[in-house]
Design a protein around this motif. Structure first.
Motif, mmCIF file in Angstrom:
data_model
loop_
_atom_site.group_PDB
_atom_site.id
_atom_site.type_symbol
_atom_site.label_atom_id
_atom_site.label_comp_id
_atom_site.label_asym_id
_atom_site.label_seq_id
_atom_site.Cartn_x
_atom_site.Cartn_y
_atom_site.Cartn_z
ATOM 1 N N ASP A 88 0.830 -1.216 0.000
ATOM 2 C CA ASP A 88 0.000 0.000 0.000
ATOM 3 C C ASP A 88 0.860 1.260 0.000
ATOM 4 N N PHE A 106 -0.481 4.846 -0.556
ATOM 5 C CA PHE A 106 -1.600 5.317 0.248
ATOM 6 C C PHE A 106 -1.272 5.609 1.709
ATOM 7 N N HIS A 107 -0.122 5.131 2.202
ATOM 8 C CA HIS A 107 0.191 5.327 3.610
ATOM 9 C C HIS A 107 1.643 5.746 3.813
ATOM 10 N N ASN A 150 4.417 2.152 4.536
ATOM 11 C CA ASN A 150 3.759 1.133 3.727
ATOM 12 C C ASN A 150 4.020 -0.260 4.284
ATOM 13 N N ASP A 207 -5.698 0.741 -3.518
ATOM 14 C CA ASP A 207 -5.297 0.601 -2.127
ATOM 15 C C ASP A 207 -5.515 -0.838 -1.682
ATOM 16 N N LEU A 257 0.097 9.483 5.322
ATOM 17 C CA LEU A 257 0.067 9.539 3.852
ATOM 18 C C LEU A 257 1.495 9.571 3.317
ATOM 19 N N LYS A 288 1.833 12.896 -1.471
ATOM 20 C CA LYS A 288 0.411 13.249 -1.431
ATOM 21 C C LYS A 288 0.142 14.478 -0.565
#
Length: 375
Positions: free
Chosen positions: A32, A35-36, A39, A137, A232, A236
């Motif tokens: 992921d 998105f994070h 990860n 995701d 994030l 991003k």
């Protein structure tokens, strides 16, 4: 396509038992990272003995039952583009790999131009894969069926692809080269260096002045703080391109940001960014950041010896039908030129060349270096 979705430790142990006699396993994974902030591996796909399992590593975090398979030198582990996967498997689960075969690496040794898995599955099996799922995701649950289908497909074809590529490598007598590279690749790990300046991993930082580096580092530290807080990835929060715009347009105040920078995310944080810039501009000259740059590297492309080595590597790589950087990359050339070894033993003792590289180019390379050393 038939596959088992494994969501419990009990089912994982059952699957492990069912493939205990496997001679090779195909491995793929989804993370992921888009998105994070931190990860993690979300899904591991394993294909073996005509069985495919999708291991939900959000629900099953203890993968100790798999460790013996990955360590067993009698069982071949097939990946495609294994570098990131190997790092993640060790970081998240302390899984180590023995007997690796990387199909992407094999393809590059065969001189294949497009080595991504999508192109290779199309070329060899006329199979289309929907790569839009790469940007999904994978940490969300439940995973929809179309994403699970996509994940299972790659693993199922890796075994077949490895057989084809191995046959071609053997014909061209390149199998030993790939094995050597795969052995090195199986030991890669993520660097543990929390004290390293962020600008060192920022593309374009080498072109900035010391004052600009101070500003860059200050903004990057702020972005990192927000990214961690909001869980994030930093890009991003706001992009690298936006940061360079701030520096190149000599932005100083909130008003400057509002007028000169067209970015919703930058403007959202313009007060904090302006404070970061102000803080950076107060740093004294003697305390300013310096981009680590060896002067020899700057002139390295123009030196006589490097030109000769590159000319030889270009000719040899063409003869062997592999990319020049695979035969000898820029970093290796510079390291060799820096030491200028004068014998095969001296060259070997530098530990710069891999086994297969040394075997192919050692005599020619030493001849070039000896001629240069005489001058």
């Amino acid at each position: 396509m038939h596959y088992n979705l494994i969501e419990t430790l009990k089912d994982l142990k059952k699957f492990t038992e069912s493939i205990k006699n496997a001679k090779k396993i195909a491995v793929d994974m989804e993370a992921d990272s888009m998105f994070h902030y931190e990860n993690r591996v979300c899904l591991i796909q394993i294909g073996a003995m005509k069985k495919t399992a999708l291991i939900d590593t959000i629900k099953v975090r203890n993968l100790d039952t798999l460790k013996p398979f990955f360590l067993d030198e009698k069982i071949e582990k097939i990946f495609h583009g294994a570098d990131y996967d190997i790092r993640c498997l060790y970081r998240d689960f302390k899984i180590e790999i023995n007997n690796l075969f990387d199909t992407e690496l094999a393809a590059r040794f065969l001189g294949i131009e497009h080595t991504n898995l999508k192109d290779m599955l199309k070329n060899y099996f006329d199979v289309e894969t929907d790569k839009r799922f790469q940007k999904k995701d994978w940490s969300k649950r439940p995973l929809p069926k179309e994403m699970l289908d996509y994940a299972a497909k790659d693993a199922s074809y890796l075994l077949k692809l490895s057989i084809i590529l191995k046959d071609e490598l053997k014909k061209r007598k390149k199998m030993a080269w790939v094995k050597d590279e795969c052995e090195n690749l199986s030991r890669v790990r993520f660097a543990q260096n929390d004290k390293e300046h962020l600008f060192l991993k920022f593309k374009g930082a080498g072109k900035l002045t010391r004052k600009e580096l101070n500003i860059l580092e200050s903004i990057l530290l702020f972005r990192e703080k927000i990214a961690k807080k909001e869980n994030l990835p930093p890009f991003k929060i706001f992009s690298n391109k936006s940061i360079l715009n701030i520096i190149y347009k000599k932005v100083k105040t909130e008003e400057d940001i509002k007028k000169k920078i067209v970015s919703k995310n930058i403007n959202k944080y313009r007060e904090e960014i302006a404070k970061s810039i102000a803080k950076a501009t107060k740093i004294k000259k003697e305390d300013s950041l310096v981009y680590p740059q060896n002067k020899k590297i700057l002139n390295y492309n123009s030196t006589e010896i490097v030109k000769k080595i590159k000319s030889y590597i270009r000719k040899k790589a063409k003869e062997l039908d592999i990319a020049e950087p695979m035969l000898l990359n820029r970093s290796q050339i510079f390291s060799i030129v820096k030491k200028l070894p004068n014998s095969l033993k001296e060259l070997k003792d530098l530990n710069i060349l891999k086994k297969w590289q040394f075997k192919i180019i050692n005599k020619d390379l030493i001849k070039i270096l000896k001629e240069y050393n005489k001058k």
